[in-house]
Design a protein around this motif. Structure first.
Motif, short mmCIF file in Angstrom:
data_model
loop_
_atom_site.label_atom_id
_atom_site.label_comp_id
_atom_site.label_asym_id
_atom_site.label_seq_id
_atom_site.Cartn_x
_atom_site.Cartn_y
_atom_site.Cartn_z
N THR A 58 0.83 -1.19 0.00
CA THR A 58 0.00 0.00 0.00
C THR A 58 0.87 1.25 0.00
O THR A 58 1.90 1.29 0.67
N ALA A 59 0.46 2.26 -0.75
CA ALA A 59 1.09 3.57 -0.68
C ALA A 59 0.25 4.45 0.22
O ALA A 59 -0.97 4.53 0.06
N VAL A 60 0.90 5.12 1.16
CA VAL A 60 0.19 6.02 2.08
C VAL A 60 0.55 7.44 1.67
O VAL A 60 1.70 7.88 1.79
N LEU A 61 -0.44 8.16 1.18
CA LEU A 61 -0.23 9.49 0.62
C LEU A 61 -0.73 10.54 1.61
O LEU A 61 -1.86 10.47 2.10
N GLY A 62 0.10 11.54 1.90
CA GLY A 62 -0.32 12.62 2.76
C GLY A 62 -1.39 13.48 2.11
O GLY A 62 -1.35 13.72 0.91
N ALA A 63 -2.34 13.93 2.90
CA ALA A 63 -3.42 14.76 2.35
C ALA A 63 -2.89 16.07 1.80
O ALA A 63 -3.52 16.70 0.95
N GLY A 64 -1.71 16.49 2.25
CA GLY A 64 -1.12 17.73 1.77
C GLY A 64 -0.23 17.56 0.55
O GLY A 64 0.45 18.51 0.13
N LEU A 65 -0.22 16.38 -0.03
CA LEU A 65 0.57 16.12 -1.23
C LEU A 65 0.04 16.97 -2.37
O LEU A 65 -1.15 16.92 -2.70
N THR A 66 0.90 17.76 -2.98
CA THR A 66 0.44 18.65 -4.05
C THR A 66 0.36 17.92 -5.38
O THR A 66 0.99 16.88 -5.60
N HIS A 67 -0.40 18.52 -6.29
CA HIS A 67 -0.49 17.95 -7.63
C HIS A 67 0.87 17.96 -8.31
O HIS A 67 1.23 17.03 -9.03
N ALA A 68 1.65 19.02 -8.09
CA ALA A 68 2.98 19.09 -8.69
C ALA A 68 3.87 17.97 -8.19
O ALA A 68 4.65 17.38 -8.97
N ARG A 69 3.78 17.65 -6.91
CA ARG A 69 4.60 16.56 -6.35
C ARG A 69 4.17 15.22 -6.92
O ARG A 69 5.01 14.35 -7.18
#
Length: 300
Positions: A73-84
């Motif tokens: 599973t990949a755990v993605l932060g809610a603050g991950l930007t579209h650019a990132r």
């Protein structure tokens, strides 16, 4: 502070951790968490939102990245930007989500707009939303002293909505290590609001196809019957000389029509006025083309 000719007094809190943020939410009913503010400021400028306080999440570094978790599973932060999400390392991990992020708007929007903001705002044309639906992603919601996991689709449909005092912190995405595609049709060339979009992923372990259609309804739509039908048309054990999994071209075309009819049924056309019906017909044709192309690309 003066905004739109109206004198506005706002409390702005800048927590440095998730715990501080949820404590601030608990202590300040009516406060609104904000990261990129691309959707929030549009709502404020239009007069649709007058938050009692703002809780800025920009200092919470743990929410701006992503990590692997045991179990694939990949755990993605809610603050991950579209650019990132558009960077090569992330694109290699979840290519459909990277493709969606790449088309989410001009650079100034992609640089600040976030994954969590897309989910919380739940705009019909949100580009990442059909991808999350097709991947069957799960959101982690935190509040003082507790967390809970909810399917992203349940948040979007209101089946299990964000509750007062809860903060969207993480998005968990199963890694299928299989082809996945995101396609979008807009009103003009370049980054634009979607008129229709399709996310499609293959799940070879389950011999399944997952498809979600965005922008044609208030929430992404999953045409489950079309998914099950076309999965039975794919020979999962065979690959052609070019490495592609074979499928009858007629089945590919029929899948597109099946998806489009499921998302924009005849009943919707019959109940619409002349102008609205013409728009729906064009939209249904667009969905059929996108779904057919998405599956064709995934099988290559």
């Amino acid at each position: 502070m003066e905004h739109g000719g109206i004198l506005v007094n706002r409390t702005i809190m800048l927590p440095a951790s998730v715990d501080e943020a949820v404590d601030a939410l608990a202590a300040t009913p009516g406060a609104v968490p904000v990261a990129g503010a691309t959707d929030l400021m549009e709502a404020v400028n239009a007069g649709r939102l007058r938050p009692a306080a703002l809780i800025g999440l920009g200092r919470i570094t743990e929410l701006r990245g992503w990590r692997y978790e045991d179990g694939g599973t990949a755990v993605l932060g809610a603050g991950l930007t579209h650019a990132r999400m558009d960077r090569p390392d992330f694109a290699a991990l979840i290519p459909a989500l990277a493709d969606a992020a790449r088309t989410a708007g001009p650079p100034q929007v992609r640089n600040v707009g976030t994954l969590g903001g897309n989910i919380a705002t739940a705009a019909a044309a949100g580009d990442t939303l059909p991808v999350l639906a097709a991947l069957e992603a799960t959101a982690t919601l935190a509040r003082s002293g507790a967390t809970r996991d909810v399917p992203v689709t349940h948040l979007l449909t209101g089946l299990d909505p964000l509750r007062p005092g809860e903060l969207l912190t993480w998005v968990r995405v199963p890694l299928l290590h299989a082809p996945q595609v995101f396609l979008k049709a807009g009103g003009r060339s370049g980054p634009a609001r979607a008129a229709a979009s399709v996310a499609l992923v293959l799940d070879p372990a389950r011999r399944a196809v997952r498809c979600a259609v965005g922008a044609v309804a208030p929430v992404p739509l999953r045409p489950h019957e079309a998914e099950a039908w076309v999965a039975g048309c794919i020979d999962w054990d065979v690959r052609g000389e070019d490495g592609a999994q074979p499928i009858d071209p007629a089945a590919l075309a029929a899948f597109g029509e099946y998806v489009a009819a499921a998302c924009i049924p005849d009943a919707a056309l019959e109940g619409a006025g002349e102008g609205a019906a013409a728009t729906l017909v064009r939209q249904r044709r667009t969905v059929a083309v996108l779904a057919r192309r998405a599956l064709g690309r995934a099988l290559k």
